[in-house]
Design an enzyme around this catalytic site. Structure first.
Site, PDB file in Angstrom:
ATOM      1  N   ASP A  44       6.320   6.184   2.655  1.00  0.00           N
ATOM      2  CA  ASP A  44       5.838   6.562   3.982  1.00  0.00           C
ATOM      3  C   ASP A  44       5.608   8.064   4.084  1.00  0.00           C
ATOM      4  OD1 ASP A  44       5.053   6.064   6.581  1.00  0.00           O
ATOM      5  OD2 ASP A  44       7.078   6.127   7.390  1.00  0.00           O
ATOM      6  N   HIS A  61      -3.134  10.175   0.636  1.00  0.00           N
ATOM      7  CA  HIS A  61      -2.919   8.890  -0.051  1.00  0.00           C
ATOM      8  C   HIS A  61      -2.991   9.063  -1.574  1.00  0.00           C
ATOM      9  CE1 HIS A  61      -2.663   6.599   3.547  1.00  0.00           C
ATOM     10  NE2 HIS A  61      -3.920   6.714   3.895  1.00  0.00           N
ATOM     11  N   SER A  89       0.759  -2.525   3.943  1.00  0.00           N
ATOM     12  CA  SER A  89       1.271  -3.645   4.726  1.00  0.00           C
ATOM     13  C   SER A  89       0.123  -4.491   5.268  1.00  0.00           C
ATOM     14  CB  SER A  89       2.120  -3.130   5.889  1.00  0.00           C
ATOM     15  OG  SER A  89       1.293  -2.534   6.878  1.00  0.00           O
ATOM     16  N   THR A  90       0.461  -5.668   5.739  1.00  0.00           N
ATOM     17  CA  THR A  90      -0.564  -6.498   6.392  1.00  0.00           C
ATOM     18  C   THR A  90      -1.087  -5.790   7.643  1.00  0.00           C
ATOM     19  OG1 THR A  90       1.268  -7.679   7.462  1.00  0.00           O
ATOM     20  CG2 THR A  90       0.282  -8.709   5.527  1.00  0.00           C
ATOM     21  N   ASN A  92      -1.496  -2.599   7.948  1.00  0.00           N
ATOM     22  CA  ASN A  92      -2.408  -1.546   7.499  1.00  0.00           C
ATOM     23  C   ASN A  92      -3.835  -2.054   7.309  1.00  0.00           C
ATOM     24  OD1 ASN A  92       0.084  -0.054   5.277  1.00  0.00           O
ATOM     25  ND2 ASN A  92      -0.278   0.295   7.449  1.00  0.00           N
ATOM     26  N   ARG A  95      -6.538  -1.023   9.786  1.00  0.00           N
ATOM     27  CA  ARG A  95      -6.954   0.378   9.937  1.00  0.00           C
ATOM     28  C   ARG A  95      -8.471   0.482   9.858  1.00  0.00           C
ATOM     29  NH1 ARG A  95      -2.589   3.919   6.312  1.00  0.00           N
ATOM     30  NH2 ARG A  95      -0.785   3.547   7.685  1.00  0.00           N
ATOM     31  N   ARG A 213      13.496   4.743   2.353  1.00  0.00           N
ATOM     32  CA  ARG A 213      12.296   5.011   3.135  1.00  0.00           C
ATOM     33  C   ARG A 213      12.152   6.512   3.300  1.00  0.00           C
ATOM     34  NH1 ARG A 213       9.594   2.065   8.315  1.00  0.00           N
ATOM     35  NH2 ARG A 213       7.800   3.467   8.458  1.00  0.00           N
ATOM     36  N   ARG A 219      13.654   2.732  10.006  1.00  0.00           N
ATOM     37  CA  ARG A 219      13.435   1.313  10.286  1.00  0.00           C
ATOM     38  C   ARG A 219      12.791   0.683   9.053  1.00  0.00           C
ATOM     39  NH1 ARG A 219       9.600   4.195  13.229  1.00  0.00           N
ATOM     40  NH2 ARG A 219       7.438   3.786  12.626  1.00  0.00           N
ATOM     41  N   SER A 221      10.467  -1.913   9.254  1.00  0.00           N
ATOM     42  CA  SER A 221       9.082  -2.268   9.580  1.00  0.00           C
ATOM     43  C   SER A 221       8.623  -3.563   8.911  1.00  0.00           C
ATOM     44  CB  SER A 221       8.124  -1.131   9.201  1.00  0.00           C
ATOM     45  OG  SER A 221       8.463   0.052   9.888  1.00  0.00           O
TER      46      SER A 221
END
Length: 264
Positions: A44, A61, A89-90, A92, A95, A213, A219, A221
């Site tokens: 992250d 990225h 992630s699903t 993401n 986006r 993380r 969290r 997520s």
């Protein structure tokens, strides 16, 4: 501007601190007696790192992707056996296309690079059917090309969501028993947690001992919701592209100091 941002923008200061952290890291490493068998990592902070350093989102990225091989090298040195990297992630997938398309290309290149290194066994985990066909093909090819490698198993979580994984596992379980002619009533009488675990994306693997993380968020997520029931969690302030070996060793030291009762 935070201290980490100042360091990133000041090469001389960064070199000095890198030397100090290297010395500190070696001292920590010497005293590590117990390391995790399986580490899950939520990568992250790429976008926030890019913004803080004046770069584009795609640059953030890319720097995050570049960090992966270095991180796996640290895992090799400390005898970690399984690493799960949450790369997309699903959520993401919703986006904007101007960010998602370059990101998918960066992920494809990163996974191909891991396979080409011939050091690690690449194992895609996620809903590949939700991904563009080319991305899914790249992931499958990386798995095929490294299936024989005797190295760290690297689960690349792309198009991954914890709830989606559990739903897929239950669906797979129902389909398997339907094929055997098992009725719902018969299945309900014998169903336990192990039956579902056998249909997860990570079936056959140990659950993660440690989940890291980056970026300061505290969290999960939706990351490895089922598998992390007894995991230890470590939340690091560093953005993923700025994650250093000393940060990794601190996470291992923290893990070593935990009293793991595993629900007992």
């Amino acid at each position: 501007m935070g201290l980490r941002d100042v360091v990133e923008r000041t090469p001389g200061l960064r070199t000095l601190l890198d030397g100090m952290y290297g010395l500190y890291g070696r001292r920590v490493e010497v005293h590590l007696a117990r390391t995790p068998h399986h580490i899950g990592v939520i990568l992250d902070g790429n976008r926030r790192w890019a913004k803080a350093t004046g770069g584009t989102t795609a640059y953030g990225h890319q720097r995050g992707a570049d960090k992966i091989s270095e991180f796996l090298g640290w895992c090799d040195e400390t005898h970690v056996k399984v690493v799960t990297l949450w790369m997309l992630s699903t959520d993401n997938l919703s986006r904007p296309a101007e960010e998602l398309v370059p990101l998918l290309g960066i992920i494809e290149d990163a996974v191909t690079g891991l396979a080409d290194a011939r050091r690690w066994r690449v194992n895609p985990v996620g809903a590949l059917d939700l991904l563009p066909q080319h991305t899914a093909d790249v992931l499958k090819r990386a798995a095929q090309d490294t299936a024989h490698i005797d190295g760290i198993t690297v689960n690349v979580a792309v198009g991954y969501g914890g709830r989606h994984e559990i739903a897929d596992a239950v669906r797979s379980l129902l389909q398997e028993h339907a094929g055997r002619g098992t009725s719902i009533e018969e299945l309900a009488e014998v169903l336990d947690v192990e039956h579902i675990a056998e249909h997860l994306y990570t079936k056959g693997q140990p659950d993660p001992d440690l989940v890291i993380r980056t970026s300061g968020e505290q969290r999960l997520s939706g990351f490895l919701l089922w598998q992390s029931a007894h995991s230890e969690f470590y939340f690091c302030e560093a953005y993923w592209p700025a994650f250093r070996k000393v940060d990794f060793l601190r996470a291992l030291r923290d893990f070593q100091q935990r009293n793991r009762r595993l629900g007992l």
